[in-house]
Design a protein around this motif. Structure first.
Motif, short mmCIF file in Angstrom:
data_model
loop_
_atom_site.label_atom_id
_atom_site.label_comp_id
_atom_site.label_asym_id
_atom_site.label_seq_id
_atom_site.Cartn_x
_atom_site.Cartn_y
_atom_site.Cartn_z
N PRO A 123 0.80 -1.24 0.00
CA PRO A 123 0.00 0.00 0.00
C PRO A 123 0.83 1.28 0.00
CG PRO A 123 -0.76 -1.56 1.68
CD PRO A 123 0.55 -2.07 1.17
N LYS A 124 2.06 1.22 0.47
CA LYS A 124 2.89 2.42 0.54
C LYS A 124 3.93 2.50 -0.57
CE LYS A 124 2.38 2.85 5.57
NZ LYS A 124 3.08 2.97 6.88
N GLY A 125 3.83 1.59 -1.52
CA GLY A 125 4.81 1.55 -2.60
C GLY A 125 4.56 2.61 -3.66
N LEU A 126 5.49 2.69 -4.60
CA LEU A 126 5.42 3.68 -5.67
C LEU A 126 4.21 3.44 -6.57
CD1 LEU A 126 6.71 6.04 -7.19
CD2 LEU A 126 8.08 4.37 -8.47
N VAL A 127 3.92 2.16 -6.88
CA VAL A 127 2.79 1.85 -7.75
C VAL A 127 1.48 2.25 -7.09
CG1 VAL A 127 1.52 -0.02 -8.87
CG2 VAL A 127 4.02 -0.02 -8.90
N ALA A 128 1.36 2.02 -5.79
CA ALA A 128 0.14 2.39 -5.07
C ALA A 128 -0.06 3.90 -5.10
CB ALA A 128 0.19 1.88 -3.63
N ARG A 129 1.01 4.65 -4.93
CA ARG A 129 0.90 6.11 -4.96
C ARG A 129 0.56 6.61 -6.37
NH1 ARG A 129 6.19 7.79 -1.23
NH2 ARG A 129 5.46 6.73 0.69
N ALA A 130 1.20 6.02 -7.35
CA ALA A 130 0.90 6.41 -8.73
C ALA A 130 -0.54 6.05 -9.09
CB ALA A 130 1.87 5.72 -9.69
N SER A 131 -1.02 4.91 -8.59
CA SER A 131 -2.40 4.51 -8.84
C SER A 131 -3.37 5.50 -8.22
CB SER A 131 -2.65 3.11 -8.28
OG SER A 131 -1.80 2.16 -8.89
N GLY A 132 -3.02 6.01 -7.04
CA GLY A 132 -3.87 7.02 -6.40
C GLY A 132 -3.97 8.29 -7.22
N VAL A 133 -2.84 8.72 -7.77
CA VAL A 133 -2.84 9.91 -8.63
C VAL A 133 -3.67 9.66 -9.88
CG1 VAL A 133 -1.40 11.44 -10.02
CG2 VAL A 133 -0.61 10.69 -7.76
N LEU A 134 -3.52 8.48 -10.47
CA LEU A 134 -4.29 8.12 -11.67
C LEU A 134 -5.78 8.09 -11.36
CD1 LEU A 134 -4.29 7.20 -14.62
CD2 LEU A 134 -4.04 4.84 -13.79
N ALA A 135 -6.14 7.58 -10.18
CA ALA A 135 -7.55 7.51 -9.80
C ALA A 135 -8.14 8.91 -9.65
CB ALA A 135 -7.69 6.73 -8.49
N ILE A 136 -7.39 9.82 -9.04
CA ILE A 136 -7.86 11.19 -8.88
C ILE A 136 -8.04 11.86 -10.24
CG2 ILE A 136 -7.26 13.47 -7.99
CD1 ILE A 136 -5.83 12.07 -5.68
N PHE A 137 -7.08 11.64 -11.13
CA PHE A 137 -7.16 12.23 -12.47
C PHE A 137 -8.36 11.68 -13.23
CE2 PHE A 137 -6.16 11.92 -17.01
CZ PHE A 137 -5.95 13.26 -17.31
N GLY A 138 -8.56 10.36 -13.17
CA GLY A 138 -9.65 9.74 -13.91
C GLY A 138 -11.02 10.17 -13.44
N GLN A 139 -11.16 10.42 -12.13
CA GLN A 139 -12.46 10.82 -11.59
C GLN A 139 -12.73 12.31 -11.70
OE1 GLN A 139 -12.46 9.12 -7.58
NE2 GLN A 139 -13.92 7.58 -8.29
N SER A 140 -11.69 13.12 -11.69
CA SER A 140 -11.90 14.58 -11.68
C SER A 140 -11.87 15.20 -13.07
CB SER A 140 -10.86 15.25 -10.79
OG SER A 140 -9.54 14.98 -11.27
N ALA A 141 -11.10 14.64 -13.98
CA ALA A 141 -10.96 15.25 -15.31
C ALA A 141 -12.20 14.96 -16.15
CB ALA A 141 -9.72 14.69 -16.01
N PRO A 142 -12.80 15.99 -16.76
CA PRO A 142 -13.96 15.76 -17.64
C PRO A 142 -13.58 14.88 -18.82
CG PRO A 142 -13.71 18.10 -17.11
CD PRO A 142 -12.46 17.42 -16.63
N LEU A 143 -14.50 14.04 -19.21
CA LEU A 143 -14.22 13.06 -20.25
C LEU A 143 -13.87 13.73 -21.57
CD1 LEU A 143 -16.01 9.70 -20.59
CD2 LEU A 143 -15.59 11.00 -22.66
N PHE A 144 -14.59 14.80 -21.91
CA PHE A 144 -14.32 15.47 -23.18
C PHE A 144 -12.93 16.12 -23.17
CE2 PHE A 144 -15.92 18.99 -20.69
CZ PHE A 144 -15.17 20.07 -21.11
N TRP A 145 -12.51 16.62 -21.98
CA TRP A 145 -11.19 17.24 -21.88
C TRP A 145 -10.09 16.21 -22.05
CZ3 TRP A 145 -7.10 16.72 -18.42
CH2 TRP A 145 -6.11 17.70 -18.49
N VAL A 146 -10.27 15.03 -21.45
CA VAL A 146 -9.29 13.96 -21.61
C VAL A 146 -9.18 13.57 -23.08
CG1 VAL A 146 -8.74 11.57 -21.03
CG2 VAL A 146 -9.67 13.09 -19.28
N GLY A 147 -10.33 13.45 -23.76
CA GLY A 147 -10.32 13.11 -25.17
C GLY A 147 -9.58 14.14 -26.00
N LEU A 148 -9.87 15.40 -25.77
CA LEU A 148 -9.19 16.46 -26.52
C LEU A 148 -7.69 16.49 -26.22
CD1 LEU A 148 -11.80 19.36 -26.16
CD2 LEU A 148 -11.32 17.98 -28.19
N LEU A 149 -7.32 16.21 -24.96
CA LEU A 149 -5.90 16.17 -24.60
C LEU A 149 -5.19 15.05 -25.35
CD1 LEU A 149 -3.57 17.15 -22.77
CD2 LEU A 149 -4.36 15.50 -21.06
N LEU A 150 -5.81 13.86 -25.40
CA LEU A 150 -5.19 12.74 -26.12
C LEU A 150 -5.08 13.03 -27.61
CD1 LEU A 150 -6.92 9.70 -24.35
CD2 LEU A 150 -4.62 10.60 -23.97
#
Length: 308
Positions: A123-150
């Motif tokens: 739970p305290k490893g690098l992958v767990a922390r990176a997963s937490g950041v990815l989870a926050i990004f996926g839930q907070s970023a609007p879907l259309f904005w993510v699409g336009l960014l990609l």
């Protein structure tokens, strides 16, 4: 079997309720399709001819009765805009949307299992922390904005992938990643919590005591039981996929059911919107029914509908 028939009956009621609601809401709020088909200079005679052609000159009750007669036979009417049977338009679009949703779901489940497992074990490893950041990004970023960014990064700047359409498998990459990011956080967190809880169960310690390897204990026992909560989340995610597909398909100009729904809405195309809604509702209900029944396949201890 009692549970199965009960769920089927509930599904039919839900589909029927959605169909009736959409039919009447469109008639009372969507506007006049004849004026959309014509223009501001069209005479009343021209508008009346369009209304007779569309059948909107009849009362709402007559339209509803005609719609029900056709729907029972599998005929959802003809599109006002395209002058084609609605089923011929909706079914190919649904196939594209289901393909997009399947690829997105496959991506999200794969990463959810990998990242959720590693996060649960460390739970305290690098992958767990990176997963937490990815989870926050996926839930907070609007879907259309993510699409336009990609699109901006991978299509315009790098030129690796096409920005839209559907001509090859490459067209699926960006929209499926966009959709996958929107459902990955919930799947990843649920699986990580479930794996951690299963690892603390007595049967895991017993299995290790009998000399079973850690890999066999995890993949044969722990992961199998931990996937039960994930199935529930996946069932709920199907609704998000169908809803998110509308946004993603518009951003990526993807020929799916979401794009078709938007076209029907702009054209006040009642039959097309009804067809899209009914087919999408049926798809969502059937998928959720399959997910419920899969519980007994993954874990035979679960007996749905068992009597007390």
């Amino acid at each position: 079997m009692r549970y199965f028939f009960s769920r089927v009956a509930q599904s039919l009621v839900i589909i029927g309720g959605i169909t009736v609601s959409v039919f009447f809401m469109l008639r009372f709020t969507a506007g006049d399709p004849a004026r959309i088909r014509g223009n501001i200079f069209s005479s009343n005679e021209v508008l009346e001819s369009y209304r007779r052609q569309f059948g909107t000159d009849r009362t709402v009750a007559e339209q509803f009765y005609s719609f029900l007669k056709g729907a029972i036979r599998g005929n959802l009417g003809d599109s006002f805009r395209y002058q084609q049977p609605v089923t011929e338009l909706v079914l190919p679009a649904l196939r594209n949307t289901m393909l997009l949703g399947f690829v997105a779901l496959l991506i999200s489940i794969t990463f959810a299992i990998i990242l959720g497992t590693i996060s649960a074990r460390n739970p305290k490893g690098l992958v767990a922390r990176a997963s937490g950041v990815l989870a926050i990004f996926g839930q907070s970023a609007p879907l259309f904005w993510v699409g336009l960014l990609l699109i901006n990064v991978f299509a315009l700047k790098l030129g690796w992938l096409p920005s839209g359409g559907l001509t090859s498998w490459k067209n699926l990459v960006l929209p499926s990643i966009t959709l996958a990011l929107s459902i990955l956080p919930s799947q990843m967190r649920v699986l990580a919590a479930s794996v951690k809880a299963e690892m603390d169960e007595d049967y895991v310690r017993t299995a290790h005591a009998f000399g079973l390897s850690s890999k066999k204990v995890y993949f044969v026992h722990v992961l199998r039981n931990a996937c039960l909560p994930l199935l529930t989340v996946i069932g709920n995610d199907m609704g998000m996929l169908l809803g998110g597909a509308i946004v993603a398909e518009v951003v990526f100009n993807f020929p799916g059911i979401g794009t078709l729904a938007l076209i029907g809405l702009n054209a006040r195309d009642y039959p097309l919107l009804q067809g899209v809604t009914i087919v999408a509702a049926c798809t969502f209900v059937i998928i959720n029914l399959i997910v419920d029944l899969l519980y007994t396949v993954i874990n035979p201890r679960v007996r749905l509908g068992a009597s007390k």
